[in-house]
Write a protein that holds these residues in place. Structure first.
Motif: not given
Lengths: 315, 434
Positions: A67, A132, A241-242
């Motif tokens: 992340e 996330i 986001p992933t």
């Protein structure tokens, strides 16, 4: 896997007989895949660098590492789209921004968990989920993309060998970052403190080193490096986001195989990158990944501490 | 309790008696477990990925379903009852798909599910849909080779897109092709179909590579392509991987004008996500393009993009087919309600009512289409488009007439899919063939 040369056609050709289908791999394709392997190795190394530092120094298994990479990519996207910062300046900016976020996370959460490795695992996993979802709320879950200057989008061809300019840029960045980290660790006062704290935290503290401060800045450094990785990968891949989830596995593979030391990660990423490229040339990308995993598992069976184990007590 | 023969016989008889309805209910057409009431909302499930690597094509399906349902409800709903969507995010994860499909059918008791994009997700939820005799509207292209009695598909089959695309590319660019796909069932089946069309067109297959779904490292594949030097590439890479493929293709120095990528999935929304300069020059075969010039489409594009659901900024074939499936559902529901009455409508009866449902050119942005009354796929007009520098598509070829969907076009020995099952050449009928 390499078959015997049945014809004396050319000593530079390699015949491969695989499950009935025959494939003629010229030496040019092989050379190209070696060069590509360098690029893949560069990506693995840059992805793993931040994690190596955090794990090697503090023994923290940072599940939020992917992340941090993702945040680096979003930082570049945000700076490009809302402020209009040119790409090359976005890279150090990503370092600073994600480093600051890492610093904040360390001060508020990680520092309480240094003696409890299983809890840091869980806590950093939670941090990754929060990051996330937070990114999703701020930016939305549609993919973004990072713009790179057009000369980076081209391809360099010398003789028959070719590699994308951006991939060459990633290899150069990997070398630059490795040199930078080596310089920090071995040529600065701060580096001496990090190494002292890594070897033995209590004794280092008794020498007057503020080990809490060292840990915080080391975590921030690791996070910042992950941010730089994200700045590079956002251009190679799309920004979601992933997106970090794909890189965290690669990073962990590199760190665990390498053992936690900087040199270990470098060698491990080189080996994995080259092997993946060569296997993908001989068979296909899916099987190559499978083979890599099998080899790593076998390797760890015989050498569980990795290639070069980081010095110091594991907490 | 003492373990005697009498006790054993008693308990096992009781257990058997209790279990029998449990075994019987799923097989009966009364498996649905709910009834519609006039005036009460009609619940449908909307099951697509709103997050993750597959959200790029799938999110718009949910958004356009909401838009279509608002439109239908504003016009009076279905025989006076509004449609109520139950919207679920499948997170690009097949296990979530099957878990949520189960929830939609058993807990929410929806009368139909609109869902799935990848064939892997469809195959994940079909067992539960078939077991509970529910109805799946599958609004995208797929490979066929299925004959269930619980699916209505509004997207093209292999003989409705790749059958035109491959000969067109061979004619215009050359005989040598390289196949690249994501590693799951749809690309592999599509490539099986494509190989046959390629052979018929006199082409030559230089290589076939599969990348793990979601993976984005295309360096080794591009190296192989550079070695092989095909005239064009046939791509069945989907989702986020597709975007990475196009970007790395250009970054590796390949020129779309000399070696274009022909795909069945890279539409306006993927081109928007990757950046128009990476998508320009590549080809897509689909029944719908945003650039289609007819009054229904122009109205649809303007109205949809102007609505809050149009946030992704493009219309593309995948969501056009989803939009159409909402109207097929409406027409079929009205027919079923008229025939059986509100409280006798079941998913199975809705499915039967879908046979032959025609969407006129006033409703369907891609022009008139209708549902085949045998295999419940859709008759449509295949088109081929090339991506322009601004991300829109120019239509370069259009079929003259509607093409019939043929799910077993390359498996003639398997038989023909009819509404009661797969009828083999010897006359035997198999149901629930997936």
């Amino acid at each position: 896997m390499a078959g015997s040369s049945r014809h004396h056609r050319s000593h530079t050709d390699i015949f491969v007989n695989l499950g009935g289908s025959e494939m003629d791999i010229s030496s040019l394709a092989f050379a190209n895949s070696l060069i590509l392997g360098l690029s893949i190795a560069g990506i693995f190394f840059v992805a793993a660098l931040g994690l190596t530092i955090i794990y090697g120094t503090a023994g923290v298994i940072n599940m939020a590492h992917g992340e941090f990479i993702m945040l680096g990519a979003y930082t570049v996207y945000a700076l490009q789209n809302f402020v209009g910062v040119p790409y090359f300046l976005c890279i150090p900016a990503a370092f600073v921004v994600v480093g600051a976020i890492g610093f904040a996370i360390e001060k508020s959460l990680i520092r309480y968990l240094y003696d409890r490795p299983l809890d840091t695992l869980l806590a950093t996993w939670g941090v990754s989920l929060v990051l996330i979802q937070g990114t999703r709320l701020i930016f939305g879950s549609d993919p973004k993309y990072v713009e790179i200057p057009s000369f980076l989008s081209s391809n360099l061809e010398i003789g028959g060998l070719s590699l994308g300019v951006f991939r060459i840029f990633i290899i150069l960045m990997a070398l630059l970052l490795a040199a930078l980290v080596w310089f920090i660790f071995f040529k600065t006062d701060f580096g001496i403190k990090i190494r002292a704290v890594t070897q033995n935290r209590e004794i280092a503290a008794s020498f007057g080193i503020n080990s809490g401060q060292v840990y915080s800045f080391t975590f921030a450094l690791g996070a910042g490096l992950a941010g730089v990785a994200g700045a590079l990968f956002g251009a190679l891949n799309i920004v979601l986001p992933t997106m970090g989830m794909g890189y965290v596995v690669e990073a962990f593979l590199t760190v665990v195989t390498g053992g936690g030391a900087l040199m270990g990660s470098a060698i491990a990423s080189l080996a994995i990158g080259e092997l993946q490229s060569i296997f993908a040339l001989i068979t296909n990308s899916t099987f190559a990944q499978f083979l890599i995993f099998v080899l790593i598992v076998v390797f760890l069976r015989f050498r569980p501490q990795g290639l070069i184990s980081a010095s110091g007590k594991r907490r | 309790m003492k373990f005697t023969r009498r006790n054993f016989l008693k308990t096992s008889a009781m257990a058997g008696a209790l279990a029998t309805p449990g075994i019987w209910i799923p097989q009966s057409r009364g498996a649905w477990g709910a009834t519609l009431t006039e005036g009460e909302p009609i619940k449908v499930g909307v099951l697509f990925s709103l997050t993750g690597g597959l959200a790029v094509p799938e999110e718009d399906s949910t958004l356009v379903m909401q838009y279509a349902i608002d439109e239908i409800n504003a016009a009076g709903g279905i025989a006076g009852s509004p449609i109520e969507p139950v919207i679920i995010d499948a997170k690009s994860d097949f296990s979530v798909y099957s878990e949520k499909a189960r929830e939609l059918i058993l807990r929410d008791k929806v009368i139909s599910i609109f869902g799935c994009y990848t064939s892997a997700s469809r195959k994940a939820i079909l067992p539960i849909v078939m077991q509970r005799d529910n109805l799946l509207f599958y609004p995208t292209c797929y490979e066929g080779a299925e004959c269930t009695q619980n699916t209505v598909c509004t997207g093209p089959l292999a003989n409705q897109h790749s059958k035109d695309l491959i000969p067109y590319m061979v004619e215009n660019f050359g005989k040598k092709v390289f196949f690249v796909g994501s590693n799951y069932v749809w690309p592999k089946e599509s490539n099986k179909n494509a190989k046959i069309w390629l052979e018929n067109a006199g082409g030559e297959l230089l290589g076939e590579e599969y990348i793990p779904l979601g993976d984005s490292e295309f360096g080794p594949v591009l190296n192989k392509i550079r070695e092989a030097q095909p005239d064009f590439i046939f791509s069945t890479v989907v989702g986020a991987s597709d975007i990475a493929f196009h970007r790395q293709f250009k970054q590796a120095g390949f020129d779309a004008e000399k070696m274009p990528i022909a795909s069945l999935t890279t539409g306006e929304i993927e081109t928007k996500a990757m950046g128009a300069e990476y998508g320009a020059g590549h080809f897509l075969s689909a029944p719908y393009f945003q650039a289609l010039e007819n009054p229904t489409n122009e109205k649809f594009v303007e109205s949809f993009l102007g609505s809050p659901y149009g946030k992704n900024g493009a219309t593309h074939y995948n969501m056009a087919e989803t939009y159409n499936s909402a109207y097929v559902f409406k027409a079929a529901m009205e027919k079923a309600i008229a025939e059986h009455g509100f409280d006798e409508v079941t998913p199975a009866r809705v499915r039967d009512a879908c046979a032959g449902v025609k969407l006129s050119a006033d409703i369907s942005p891609e022009g008139e289409t209708w549902v085949d009354e045998d295999n419940f796929n859709t008759w449509l007009v295949p088109k081929i488009g090339i991506c322009q520098a601004d991300g829109s598509f120019k239509i370069v070829k259009q079929a003259d007439a509607h093409v019939a969907p043929d799910p077993y076009s390359i498996y003639p020995d398997a038989g023909t899919c009819k509404s009661n099952g797969l009828v083999a050449p010897d006359g035997s009928v198999r149901t629930d063939v997936i």
